[in-house]
Design a protein around this motif. Sequence first.
Motif, PDB file in Angstrom:
ATOM      1  N   LYS A 226       3.930  12.882   8.343  1.00 12.31           N
ATOM      2  CA  LYS A 226       4.628  11.715   7.784  1.00 12.31           C
ATOM      3  C   LYS A 226       3.643  10.805   7.051  1.00 12.31           C
ATOM      4  CE  LYS A 226       7.394   7.722   9.224  1.00 12.31           C
ATOM      5  NZ  LYS A 226       7.978   7.008  10.406  1.00 12.31           N
ATOM      6  N   GLN A 227       2.451  10.584   7.634  1.00 15.52           N
ATOM      7  CA  GLN A 227       1.446   9.742   6.981  1.00 15.52           C
ATOM      8  C   GLN A 227       0.957  10.386   5.685  1.00 15.52           C
ATOM      9  OE1 GLN A 227       0.476   6.678   7.989  1.00 15.52           O
ATOM     10  NE2 GLN A 227      -0.800   6.474   6.158  1.00 15.52           N
ATOM     11  N   GLU A 228       0.708  11.675   5.708  1.00 19.09           N
ATOM     12  CA  GLU A 228       0.176  12.344   4.528  1.00 19.09           C
ATOM     13  C   GLU A 228       1.210  12.401   3.406  1.00 19.09           C
ATOM     14  OE1 GLU A 228      -1.605  16.006   5.907  1.00 19.09           O
ATOM     15  OE2 GLU A 228      -3.494  14.920   6.259  1.00 19.09           O
ATOM     16  N   ALA A 229       2.487  12.370   3.775  1.00 18.58           N
ATOM     17  CA  ALA A 229       3.534  12.338   2.746  1.00 18.58           C
ATOM     18  C   ALA A 229       3.511  11.023   1.974  1.00 18.58           C
ATOM     19  CB  ALA A 229       4.901  12.548   3.386  1.00 18.58           C
ATOM     20  N   GLN A 230       2.918   9.972   2.555  1.00 18.80           N
ATOM     21  CA  GLN A 230       2.819   8.673   1.893  1.00 18.80           C
ATOM     22  C   GLN A 230       1.592   8.562   0.993  1.00 18.80           C
ATOM     23  OE1 GLN A 230       2.899   5.618   4.921  1.00 18.80           O
ATOM     24  NE2 GLN A 230       4.521   6.645   6.063  1.00 18.80           N
ATOM     25  N   CYS A 231       0.711   9.556   1.046  1.00 16.97           N
ATOM     26  CA  CYS A 231      -0.568   9.461   0.349  1.00 16.97           C
ATOM     27  C   CYS A 231      -0.409   9.638  -1.163  1.00 16.97           C
ATOM     28  CB  CYS A 231      -1.542  10.508   0.883  1.00 16.97           C
ATOM     29  SG  CYS A 231      -2.155  10.151   2.543  1.00 16.97           S
ATOM     30  N   GLU A 232      -1.323   9.000  -1.869  1.00 18.72           N
ATOM     31  CA  GLU A 232      -1.428   9.137  -3.317  1.00 18.72           C
ATOM     32  C   GLU A 232      -2.759   9.818  -3.640  1.00 18.72           C
ATOM     33  OE1 GLU A 232       0.877   8.209  -5.425  1.00 18.72           O
ATOM     34  OE2 GLU A 232       2.175   6.963  -4.147  1.00 18.72           O
ATOM     35  N   GLN A 233      -2.768  10.586  -4.716  1.00 17.27           N
ATOM     36  CA  GLN A 233      -3.996  11.194  -5.207  1.00 17.27           C
ATOM     37  C   GLN A 233      -4.666  10.225  -6.177  1.00 17.27           C
ATOM     38  OE1 GLN A 233      -5.132  14.355  -4.096  1.00 17.27           O
ATOM     39  NE2 GLN A 233      -3.464  13.917  -2.649  1.00 17.27           N
TER      40      GLN A 233
END
Length: 461
Positions: A226-233
């Motif tokens: 869930k946290q990684e789904a919020q990440c931006e590159q």
Amino acid sequence: MDPLTPLSSLSLVADSDQAFTLRVTLARLATRTLDVQYYIWDDDTTGKLLIYRVLEAARRGVKVRMLLDHANQLGRDVKWASLDAHPNIEVRLFNPFHGRFKHFHQWLYHAPLLNHRMHNKAWIADGERCLVGGRNISDHYFGVNPASNFRDLDWYASGPIAAETRDAFETYWQSDLAMPLKTLRRYRPERAERSWQWLSRWRRSLKNYPYLFPQHEQFFVDYLAKQEAQCEQAPAVLLFDSPEKAAGATQSLMGDQLARLLDREDHREFLLEASYFIPGDDFVAALSRLRERGGRAAVLTNSLATNDVIAAHAVYAPYRRALIRGGVELHELQPNAHSMKRQVRLFRGRSKASLHTKAMVLDRREIFIGSFNMDPRSLHLNTEMGYYVVSNSLGKQVAEFIEEGLSPVNSYRLEMAGEALRWGGVDKQGKPAMLDHEPRTSLMRRWLAAFLALLPIARFF
């Protein structure tokens, strides 16, 4: 930033429960290594729960390294040595106060160097995922302290920036200032097992505590996803001081890098949230130049009511008039800030708000979040670290976070009537209100701050 800077995966960690759960998650899912580096690790409920998770990881075979600044661990060597007794855990103390100076005159000679501390904060799992930012390990930083709780901000990151963070940790770990705890105190491995048994019983005894999670691995796998789904590159660079700074080496790497960013003439907006804001004349002038170019500069810092270090407020206070004259929007946190209601997990309505964030955003695109306070101590004495990131989407998020703090329900905006300061906010009915003295403070606290402002204490901050 170099256009060839590789992209990393990043997201903001603003909420206290998110900040705690991610630390537990990274410890629980680590398979090889767990490296943690902190200025403060308190022996309170939060501190013990995270020690439980660190020890749990070590019992699974994870190699754990803990690097702690010794200034905040005085008198706790026995407890850390019990953890250090586990064969998969090594604890080192940075710039320790004892063990190097055999005689009083030696200690007295070296005392100025002991004022240089490691202010870095990092939680690194397998060298691949990490948390970096402002939070120490204490109830205050995770919304569960009965007296006061901090507004704060971290990065969650993976990719190249996590590898850079691991390498920076290694630089500190191998430094001559990082003393293995075993050189001061050593226990047999059974001591660590007794600590585990005690922590397990203690954890089971906790009632009505918000951070007690299921033990099964899938809970943490799902949470991390869930946290990684919020990440931006985004391109990201780790800025950090050399550990030699704490040995007295003259350097202002962090301050110089941030000053170059701020003084570029193409910037049109600068938003800053800083807990201990002591700008100095040059920084005041830089903010004023931005305003003269038609730009906007807004700052949120602690009020006298929310600052946990009165002396730091006393050194900051004389700069307020110059900042306001220079066109800076200057705000101070309210002790009953509305935004803290979603942060506090225990004692809601009873604990006071305080500010610990160290974040800035330029033109809602260039971001710095880390351990660096905008003060002389961070510039000249302590070692610091943080991430400089270029991202429109993350910049917008950081700007929204700071703008929330600047709102009248969360902070006072300072103005001047002649030479007198005024604090503007809203009253209990939500109507605009203006005060002519430091809000929500006693006469004694105001007197003490005024007295300290007369003393030559700026060099200590």
